[in-house]
Write an enzyme that holds these catalytic residues in place. Structure first.
Site, PDB file in Angstrom:
ATOM      1  N   ARG A 105       0.852  -1.190   0.000  1.00 38.12           N
ATOM      2  CA  ARG A 105       0.000   0.000   0.000  1.00 38.12           C
ATOM      3  C   ARG A 105       0.889   1.243   0.000  1.00 38.12           C
ATOM      4  NH1 ARG A 105      -2.488   1.262   5.173  1.00 38.12           N
ATOM      5  NH2 ARG A 105      -1.199   3.099   4.941  1.00 38.12           N
ATOM      6  N   HIS A 125      -3.965   4.813   4.030  1.00 37.20           N
ATOM      7  CA  HIS A 125      -5.083   3.865   4.131  1.00 37.20           C
ATOM      8  C   HIS A 125      -6.352   4.487   3.548  1.00 37.20           C
ATOM      9  CE1 HIS A 125      -8.068   1.177   5.862  1.00 37.20           C
ATOM     10  NE2 HIS A 125      -8.642   2.231   6.406  1.00 37.20           N
ATOM     11  N   TYR A 173       4.198   6.133  10.325  1.00 36.79           N
ATOM     12  CA  TYR A 173       4.468   4.701  10.531  1.00 36.79           C
ATOM     13  C   TYR A 173       5.124   3.985   9.350  1.00 36.79           C
ATOM     14  CZ  TYR A 173      -0.135   3.963   8.247  1.00 36.79           C
ATOM     15  OH  TYR A 173      -1.196   3.953   7.377  1.00 36.79           O
TER      16      TYR A 173
HETATM   17  C1  LIG Z   1     -15.013  -5.352  11.977  1.00 37.10           C
HETATM   18  C2  LIG Z   1     -14.169  -4.130  11.816  1.00 37.10           C
HETATM   19  N1  LIG Z   1     -13.186  -3.873  12.702  1.00 37.10           N
HETATM   20  C3  LIG Z   1     -12.403  -2.767  12.556  1.00 37.10           C
HETATM   21  C4  LIG Z   1     -12.623  -1.897  11.518  1.00 37.10           C
HETATM   22  C5  LIG Z   1     -11.746  -0.663  11.349  1.00 37.10           C
HETATM   23  N2  LIG Z   1     -10.874  -0.823  10.179  1.00 37.10           N
HETATM   24  C6  LIG Z   1     -11.159  -0.230   9.007  1.00 37.10           C
HETATM   25  S1  LIG Z   1     -10.042  -0.597   7.820  1.00 37.10           S
HETATM   26  C7  LIG Z   1      -9.165  -1.593   8.868  1.00 37.10           C
HETATM   27  C8  LIG Z   1      -7.922  -2.294   8.374  1.00 37.10           C
HETATM   28  C9  LIG Z   1      -8.199  -3.385   7.409  1.00 37.10           C
HETATM   29  O1  LIG Z   1      -6.993  -3.798   6.812  1.00 37.10           O
HETATM   30  P1  LIG Z   1      -6.965  -4.860   5.678  1.00 37.10           P
HETATM   31  O2  LIG Z   1      -7.925  -5.962   5.967  1.00 37.10           O
HETATM   32  O3  LIG Z   1      -5.543  -5.234   5.475  1.00 37.10           O
HETATM   33  O4  LIG Z   1      -7.528  -4.094   4.396  1.00 37.10           O
HETATM   34  P2  LIG Z   1      -6.906  -2.841   3.608  1.00 37.10           P
HETATM   35  O5  LIG Z   1      -7.562  -1.619   4.207  1.00 37.10           O
HETATM   36  O6  LIG Z   1      -5.434  -2.840   3.790  1.00 37.10           O
HETATM   37  O7  LIG Z   1      -7.312  -3.031   2.176  1.00 37.10           O
HETATM   38  C10 LIG Z   1      -9.747  -1.616  10.125  1.00 37.10           C
HETATM   39  C11 LIG Z   1      -9.204  -2.353  11.271  1.00 37.10           C
HETATM   40  C12 LIG Z   1     -13.681  -2.195  10.618  1.00 37.10           C
HETATM   41  N3  LIG Z   1     -13.948  -1.423   9.557  1.00 37.10           N
HETATM   42  N4  LIG Z   1     -14.432  -3.311  10.782  1.00 37.10           N
END
Ligand SMILES: Cc1ncc(C[n+]2csc(CCOP(=O)(O)OP(=O)(O)O)c2C)c(N)n1
Ligand SMILES: [Mg+2]
Length: 345
Positions: free
Chosen positions: A255, A259, A268
């Site tokens: 990435r 985010h 970070y």
């Molecule tokens: C059930 C849940 N827990 C926490 C969050 C908060 N949150 C939003 S994005 C994220 C990270 C997700 O990372 P990843 O699965 O690697 O996907 P990426 O964003 O990198 O595509 C989190 C923890 C959420 N949206 N849903």
């Protein structure tokens, strides 16, 4: 008992580097299909870059950037048959564009306007899942249901590396394997879950290794290589349609954008790595491949960019021309019997 081998640890690649590593090719992909993949990538890249500008101009709300993830999204989506269903996360918010959804629909979603909620049946694209991994069981349930009805449709669920730590992912993966559901579980391993690095996410050697625990193949591909993603997805779909059940695909990428627009990754991430990854981004790599092959001309590239830009301009104009929604819509589907405060207000 079916024997499932640990995941392929080699990362599949088709596109060479234009120097020492030779280009490969994918059987059955002619010039027209190669250019469709290119146009799809340009469309998504343009959507993403314009969306960041629209956010900065205050024209859309928070936005989850997918710059550098286009190869994963286009390579897999274009491998699908029309009847297959897509279950996106917020990272794939614009994937419906590849199925003919107008940009104003997705832009409206990011504007929080009800016009951003489409009928999933129209495009065979489910609602964008913001809760992490909750749509994995939905996709698997859809795929299993289609199989029970004797249909050939498969479902693909997109999720991230962080999602593989969620209960819903494990429930969905197990259910898919046990029911031999015709599903593809496509993990975009971009190495980050917001600020949590992959190293703090798992002790598994690879995310694809998780597939073996459920009795399904785990495949690793270079997520910056649209052709490798296309090929791996095509094979997974063929397995699914042959009644052999689900496949987990780990598409490796990095990435190299925040985010989402509300994030400041400078606190970070490793800026040098980001610069390197940006230099090696997926659209440029594919352009190089097509030019070496003699399939892409300056004219075709310019046409694709101009077309995508025009669609975005029309899309934002159409989204902004919509009348503001009625505030009551917030509660319209929330209560059968609204509480007195809402009923009277
Ligand atoms: C059930 C849940 N827990 C926490 C969050 C908060 N949150 C939003 S994005 C994220 C990270 C997700 O990372 P990843 O699965 O690697 O996907 P990426 O964003 O990198 O595509 C989190 C923890 C959420 N949206 N849903
Ligand atoms: Mg991630």
């Amino acid at each position: 008992m079916a024997q499932v081998l640990p995941a392929e640890h080699d990362v599949r690649r088709i596109i060479g580097d234009g120097e020492e590593v030779a280009d490969g090719e994918v059987d059955g992909l002619g010039d027209a299909a190669l250019l469709d993949l290119y146009r799809g990538m340009v469309l998504l890249r343009t959507y993403d870059e314009r969306s960041l500008v629209y956010h900065r101009q205050g024209r859309i709300g928070t936005y989850a950037i997918f710059w550098g993830h286009e190869a994963i999204q286009v390579g897999s989506a274009l491998a699908l048959a029309d009847e297959d269903w897509i279950f996106p996360s917020y990272r794939e918010s614009a994937i419906g564009l590849l199925r003919g959804m107008p940009p104003e629909t997705v832009l409206s979603w990011w504007r929080g306007h009800p016009a951003g909620w489409w009928d999933p049946r129209e495009y065979r694209v489910a609602s964008i899942a913001v809760p992490i991994a909750t749509h994995v069981p939905h996709a698997v349930g859809y795929a299993w249901g289609a199989k029970l009805k004797g249909e050939l449709a498969c479902a693909i669920a997109y999720f991230g590396d962080g999602a593989t730590s969620e209960g819903a992912f494990h429930e969905g993966a197990n259910f898919a394997a046990v029911m031999r559901a015709p599903a593809v579980l496509l993990c975009n391993n971009n190495q980050w879950a917001i600020s949590t690095p992959l190293s703090a996410q798992t002790r598994a050697e690879s995310l694809a290794d998780k597939a073996a625990g459920y009795g399904m193949p785990g495949v690793r591909v270079d997520g910056g290589d649209v052709l490798a993603v296309y090929q791996a997805t095509t094979e997974a779909l063929a397995r699914a349609r042959a009644g052999e059940g689900p496949t987990f695909i780990e598409a490796l990428t990095y990435r190299c954008a925040p985010h989402a627009t509300a994030d400041d990754p400078s606190v970070y991430w490793d800026a040098e790595r980001v610069d390197e990854e940006r230099r090696n981004e997926c659209l440029g790599r594919y352009e190089g491949y097509l030019r070496r092959l003699g399939v892409l001309t300056d004219e075709l590239a310019e046409e694709a960019r101009a077309d995508a830009l025009a669609r975005m301009k029309e899309g934002i104009a159409a989204a902004e021309a919509l009348p503001p929604p009625d505030p009551d819509v917030v509660f319209a589907h929330a209560y059968v019997d609204p509480p007195p405060g809402l009923r009277d207000g």
